[in-house]
Write a protein that holds these residues in place. Structure first.
Motif, PDB file in Angstrom:
ATOM      1  N   ARG A 154       0.915  -1.193  -0.121  1.00 46.24           N
ATOM      2  CA  ARG A 154       0.198   0.092  -0.105  1.00 46.24           C
ATOM      3  C   ARG A 154       0.968   1.198  -0.060  1.00 46.24           C
ATOM      4  O   ARG A 154       1.593   1.266   0.806  1.00 46.24           O
ATOM      5  CB  ARG A 154      -0.962   0.014   1.217  1.00 46.24           C
ATOM      6  N   CYS A 201      -4.248  -3.222   6.124  1.00 46.22           N
ATOM      7  CA  CYS A 201      -4.667  -1.915   5.660  1.00 46.22           C
ATOM      8  C   CYS A 201      -6.145  -1.820   6.328  1.00 46.22           C
ATOM      9  O   CYS A 201      -6.952  -2.736   6.502  1.00 46.22           O
ATOM     10  CB  CYS A 201      -4.981  -1.661   4.279  1.00 46.22           C
ATOM     11  N   ASP A 247       9.868  -1.920  -1.252  1.00 42.64           N
ATOM     12  CA  ASP A 247       8.487  -1.618  -1.031  1.00 42.64           C
ATOM     13  C   ASP A 247       7.979  -1.670   0.592  1.00 42.64           C
ATOM     14  O   ASP A 247       6.729  -1.095   0.531  1.00 42.64           O
ATOM     15  CB  ASP A 247       7.769  -2.509  -1.954  1.00 42.64           C
ATOM     16  N   TRP A 266       9.511   3.611   5.492  1.00 47.48           N
ATOM     17  CA  TRP A 266      10.735   4.551   5.331  1.00 47.48           C
ATOM     18  C   TRP A 266      10.925   5.775   6.251  1.00 47.48           C
ATOM     19  O   TRP A 266      10.939   6.911   5.960  1.00 47.48           O
ATOM     20  CB  TRP A 266      10.659   5.270   3.927  1.00 47.48           C
ATOM     21  N   TYR A 321      -8.946   7.828   8.290  1.00 48.01           N
ATOM     22  CA  TYR A 321      -8.840   6.899   9.530  1.00 48.01           C
ATOM     23  C   TYR A 321      -9.650   7.124  10.601  1.00 48.01           C
ATOM     24  O   TYR A 321      -9.102   6.897  12.039  1.00 48.01           O
ATOM     25  CB  TYR A 321      -7.167   6.481   9.825  1.00 48.01           C
TER      26      TYR A 321
END
Ligand SMILES: Nc1nc2c(c(=O)[nH]1)N[C@H]1C(S)=C(S)[C@@H](COP(=O)(O)O)O[C@H]1N2
Ligand SMILES: [Mo]
Length: 420
Positions: A103, A150, A248, A268, A288
């Motif tokens: 995602r 997710c 990723d 990251w 969210y």
């Protein structure tokens, strides 16, 4: 949910209602309009395409994802890639990095581990501190299995099963994976950085590009975490299944927040703000949270734990020969505790029977299961699976509608065909 988490949510809800929780000047309704105008209302269309078997054959690579996305393993959805449940059959407990869903709000950045730095800053610390990857690796390491899922996993079923229109990526059930993560506890790093006793929130931020939607720049991906969770079981992970994190999935370091919605697990990570006041970003105010007729006008509390879900390791529309015995396999999981038991129905929900569990249920993980099925009637059929977790929650028949289609937890009706 711990008492600390609940008290924290109540306090933050007060802030939200008093108006301090606006996402940095962008009104929620304006933002939602912009997101809709930008084409985020996708669940209805893609859900139909998937049912017809179109999306699964899509050969297009997702822009911004580095790893290969072969059509037998992934369904590409915009900048994201969903794992096909049929590809998980006969694989082990942990999801290989090559099979793990992606995602991405924008694109996977190329980061050099040697140059990477993590900065901890903010008034909740006695001063700013920087860590390189070697610094983190020199600290005591912790390993644990945990899912990343997710918040919108299963979203397309709001449309396909409940006839409701929701916005966001039209995931079926493949926006989840379980990996073995190795890293250092965030609590360890915070303590070394000089955590003040009156700190309340930490906000990790990614090094990927600013997220621009409908012409609005929301800045870099960042979402606050209450200190109670940050000090509990959160990791700064640098390995996934025994290898350095792949590009990723957050190379060189990501946050891993067990049992919570995937957006909490910032990839990251480049810096973490530590604050003596509650922090806000679009990812805990406009996004969210649950919005809709069943929720307060300004939305629910920010999402934390995931719901209970189950999935068969099958494609939609899979075929089974009548009068033969087939081995059905699947997995169940919950953000609210470990899975206690799983039942399936092969007659559309009239009769249920318990399945055999193949793993010891563990909090933050999933459990594999199997059952035998000997269909007799040729024609269309539906397979249903429902789990009950250690908190006593059983998957319901319907999920409560919310505009952004989060936390779908209802029993999914999996269509199959019985052939003569
Ligand atoms: N920096 C950054 N972190 C991120 C995201 C992102 O786009 N950028 N996406 C989040 C969302 S919404 C999810 S569900 C998970 C997905 O993790 P994965 O791609 O490793 O499966 O990462 C989260 N962390
Ligand atoms: Mo997500």
């Amino acid at each position: 949910m711990t008492t600390d988490e609940r008290a924290y949510d109540r306090a933050r809800r007060g802030q939200w209602l008093s108006g301090t929780a606006r996402a940095e000047g962008i009104d929620r309704r304006d933002l939602l309009k912009l997101l809709a105008a930008a084409g985020a209302l996708t669940a209805a269309g893609s859900g139909a395409a998937h049912a017809a078997g179109v999306a699964a054959d899509e050969p297009d690579p997702a822009p911004g994802i580095v790893k290969p996305l072969p059509a037998e393993r992934f369904t590409v959805r915009g900048t994201n890639a969903e794992t096909r449940w049929s590809a998980l059959r006969d694989t082990g407990y942990h999801t290989a990095a090559e099979l793990f869903f992606v995602r991405n709000h924008t694109a996977t950045p190329t980061l050099d581990a040697d140059d990477w730095r993590l900065t901890l800053w903010g008034d909740g610390l006695r001063g700013d501190t920087e860590f390189g990857l070697d610094d983190l690796r020199a600290l005591p390491a912790t390993e644990r299995s945990a899912f990343v899922e997710c918040a919108g996993n299963g979203r397309s079923h709001y449309t396909s099963q409940q006839g409701e229109t929701v916005s966001g990526t039209a995931w079926t059930l493949g926006a989840i994976g379980v990996a073995r993560w190795r890293g250092v506890r965030l609590s360890e790093v915070l303590r070394r950085a000089g955590l003040r006793r009156d700190a309340v929130d930490v906000m990790p931020r990614g090094l990927d590009a600013d997220f621009v939607s409908g012409g609005v720049n929301l800045g870099r991906i960042r979402r606050p975490l209450p200190l109670a969770k940050a000090l509990d079981d959160v990791l700064l992970a640098y390995e996934m299944n025994g290898e350095p994190l792949p590009p990723d999935h957050g190379h060189p370091v990501r946050v891993l927040v067990p049992s919570w919605v995937g957006i909490a697990s910032i990839k990251w990570v480049g810096d973490i703000e530590v604050s003596r006041r509650p922090l806000y970003s679009p990812w805990n105010t406009d996004l969210y949270r649950l919005f809709g007729p069943s929720f307060p006008p300004d939305g629910s509390e920010p999402l934390t734990r995931q719901t209970v879900k189950s999935a068969f390791e099958l494609d939609a529309g899979a075929s089974f020969a009548a009068h033969r015995t087939h081995r059905l396999t699947g997995r169940s999981w919950s953000g609210g505790g470990s899975v206690r038991h799983v039942e399936i129905s092969t007659d559309g929900g009239a009769g249920w029977r318990r399945v055999r569990l193949h793993d010891t249920p563990r909090e933050g993980g999933w459990v594999r299961w199997s059952a035998e099925w000997t269909p007799t009637e040729p024609g269309p059929a539906e397979l249903l699976a429902r789990a009950t977790d250690s908190a006593g929650t059983t998957q319901p028949e319907r999920s409560v509608f919310n505009e952004q289609g989060y936390l779908f937890g209802a029993v999914v009706r999996h269509p199959v065909t019985v052939t003569a």
